[in-house]
Design a protein around this motif. Structure first.
Motif, mmCIF file in Angstrom:
data_model
loop_
_atom_site.group_PDB
_atom_site.id
_atom_site.type_symbol
_atom_site.label_atom_id
_atom_site.label_comp_id
_atom_site.label_asym_id
_atom_site.label_seq_id
_atom_site.Cartn_x
_atom_site.Cartn_y
_atom_site.Cartn_z
ATOM 1 N N ALA A 23 -6.428 -53.491 10.240
ATOM 2 C CA ALA A 23 -7.047 -54.367 9.243
ATOM 3 C C ALA A 23 -7.928 -55.398 9.912
ATOM 4 O O ALA A 23 -9.044 -55.682 9.447
ATOM 5 C CB ALA A 23 -5.960 -55.051 8.416
ATOM 6 N N GLY A 26 -11.041 -53.761 10.943
ATOM 7 C CA GLY A 26 -11.867 -53.505 9.768
ATOM 8 C C GLY A 26 -12.629 -54.742 9.354
ATOM 9 O O GLY A 26 -13.805 -54.667 8.998
ATOM 10 N N LEU A 30 -16.595 -53.794 9.429
ATOM 11 C CA LEU A 30 -17.269 -53.385 8.199
ATOM 12 C C LEU A 30 -18.392 -54.363 7.836
ATOM 13 O O LEU A 30 -18.353 -55.527 8.221
ATOM 14 C CB LEU A 30 -16.239 -53.273 7.072
ATOM 15 N N TYR A 34 -17.285 -57.075 0.492
ATOM 16 C CA TYR A 34 -16.467 -56.206 -0.356
ATOM 17 C C TYR A 34 -15.753 -55.131 0.459
ATOM 18 O O TYR A 34 -14.571 -54.873 0.249
ATOM 19 C CB TYR A 34 -17.363 -55.583 -1.433
ATOM 20 N N THR A 35 -16.489 -54.530 1.399
ATOM 21 C CA THR A 35 -15.839 -53.496 2.212
ATOM 22 C C THR A 35 -14.784 -54.113 3.133
ATOM 23 O O THR A 35 -13.741 -53.522 3.364
ATOM 24 C CB THR A 35 -16.889 -52.743 3.040
ATOM 25 N N ASN A 37 -13.036 -56.588 2.335
ATOM 26 C CA ASN A 37 -11.912 -56.860 1.449
ATOM 27 C C ASN A 37 -11.034 -55.632 1.269
ATOM 28 O O ASN A 37 -9.806 -55.750 1.137
ATOM 29 C CB ASN A 37 -12.457 -57.305 0.100
ATOM 30 N N HIS A 38 -11.661 -54.444 1.265
ATOM 31 C CA HIS A 38 -10.869 -53.209 1.202
ATOM 32 C C HIS A 38 -9.862 -53.183 2.340
ATOM 33 O O HIS A 38 -8.665 -52.955 2.124
ATOM 34 C CB HIS A 38 -11.789 -51.988 1.351
ATOM 35 N N ALA A 39 -10.370 -53.421 3.560
ATOM 36 C CA ALA A 39 -9.482 -53.366 4.729
ATOM 37 C C ALA A 39 -8.414 -54.442 4.646
ATOM 38 O O ALA A 39 -7.224 -54.186 4.842
ATOM 39 C CB ALA A 39 -10.305 -53.521 6.000
ATOM 40 N N SER A 41 -7.212 -56.193 2.068
ATOM 41 C CA SER A 41 -6.224 -56.221 0.995
ATOM 42 C C SER A 41 -5.305 -55.009 1.011
ATOM 43 O O SER A 41 -4.220 -55.075 0.451
ATOM 44 C CB SER A 41 -6.903 -56.345 -0.364
ATOM 45 N N LYS A 42 -5.701 -53.911 1.654
ATOM 46 C CA LYS A 42 -4.801 -52.753 1.666
ATOM 47 C C LYS A 42 -3.992 -52.661 2.944
ATOM 48 O O LYS A 42 -2.756 -52.659 2.921
ATOM 49 C CB LYS A 42 -5.600 -51.471 1.475
ATOM 50 N N SER A 43 -4.706 -52.579 4.079
ATOM 51 C CA SER A 43 -3.988 -52.359 5.338
ATOM 52 C C SER A 43 -3.060 -53.514 5.667
ATOM 53 O O SER A 43 -1.911 -53.306 6.081
ATOM 54 C CB SER A 43 -4.980 -52.160 6.469
ATOM 55 N N GLY A 85 -7.045 -60.037 -3.325
ATOM 56 C CA GLY A 85 -8.255 -59.288 -2.989
ATOM 57 C C GLY A 85 -9.247 -59.280 -4.126
ATOM 58 O O GLY A 85 -10.447 -59.500 -3.940
ATOM 59 N N SER A 89 -13.098 -61.079 -4.051
ATOM 60 C CA SER A 89 -14.349 -60.332 -4.231
ATOM 61 C C SER A 89 -15.062 -60.770 -5.506
ATOM 62 O O SER A 89 -16.294 -60.794 -5.557
ATOM 63 C CB SER A 89 -14.086 -58.830 -4.232
#
Lengths: 112, 158
Positions: A23, A26, A30, A34-35, A37-39, A41-43, A85, A89
């Motif tokens: 994460a 990421g 990235l 927004y991208t 945030n993907h890393a 908020s998930k990982s 997350g 965003s």
């Protein structure tokens, strides 16, 4: 019994640390908010959950102490991380942060 | 649904008073017997037999955890790939759910799905604006997943 428990705990702990590290990579690598945030908020969510789970299993299986607070911590992180997350965003979008190479964008036409 | 649970508790207490033994085991036995009684009388209630909804909630929780794992594998692939060839974008997704808590649940579920992140809910609560990390790759697959999510949530709330 103790040996298998130790192996399981080690696997959970290493997996959690690896996911948290991924994460962090990421977030550095990235291109836009927004991208990233993907890393983040998930990982990071699953990473912290796995570390807490390993901590819970260690104290329960090796030391014989059932710590319900760690379980509550897992549940709270699970509920609050996606909301965090989403809010970050949304705030970024509403304050006009541009996307990177975009392909589809419906939001702009409809709102604002 | 809440009324049926309350009734089941009441039947369990009734069983405890009939047995004149007040401990957890008797309560549990009474609860199981009450469950059977409620199942037998299910056609007198307006709502469905409530155990069915409990099972739907359990199914939804398991779905949550599975999606979290899949999402992490997906993000990991994007991050660790040497070439950065993703095509992010925002697309609108029409939804059929009505109440606030259903939409919140769906938004959380989508945020934890592989490659998607909810950015905004439209004012009339009919459209979710979703940011996808790889639009051409994901969009079709995600439509299917989301249908199954909406169905699972409706199964709980109907």
């Amino acid at each position: 019994m103790t040996a298998t428990a130790e192996i399981v705990i080690i696997i959970f702990l290493l997996l959690g640390v690896f996911l948290t590290l991924a994460a962090a990579f990421g977030v550095i690598r990235l291109p836009d908010v927004y991208t990233r945030n993907h890393a983040a908020s998930k990982s990071a969510t699953l990473g912290v959950m796995l570390i807490l789970l390993a901590c819970f299993l260690y104290f329960y299986l090796i030391e014989g102490h059932f710590s319900s607070r760690v379980l509550l911590g897992i549940a709270f992180i699970f509920i609050t991380a996606p909301v965090g997350g989403h809010l970050i965003s949304r705030a970024a979008y509403n304050s006009g942060v541009k996307l990177w190479e975009k392909s589809v964008r419906d939001d702009l036409k409809n709102k604002k | 649904m809440a009324f049926q649970i309350l009734l089941n508790f009441f039947l369990a207490f009734l069983w405890m008073f009939l047995q004149v033994s007040f401990d957890g085991t008797t309560f549990f036995v009474g609860y199981l017997l009450g469950l059977i009684v409620l199942y037998g009388m299910r056609r007198f209630f307006k709502a469905d037999f409530y155990m069915r909804r409990v099972l739907a909630v359990i199914y939804l929780t398991l779905l949550f955890f599975k999606e979290l794992f899949m999402a992490n594998i997906d993000v990991l692939k994007v991050i660790l790939k040497p070439k950065l060839d993703i095509q992010p974008g925002i697309f609108a997704l029409p939804i059929e759910l009505k109440t606030d808590w259903e939409i919140t649940l769906l938004a959380n579920l989508i945020t934890l799905t592989p490659g998607t992140l909810v950015i905004d809910v439209s004012d009339d609560q009919k459209i979710l604006y979703v940011h996808a990390i790889d639009v051409p790759d994901v969009q079709d697959a995600i439509k299917g997943i989301k249908d199954s999510f909406e169905k699972a949530i409706m199964e709980v709330s109907r």
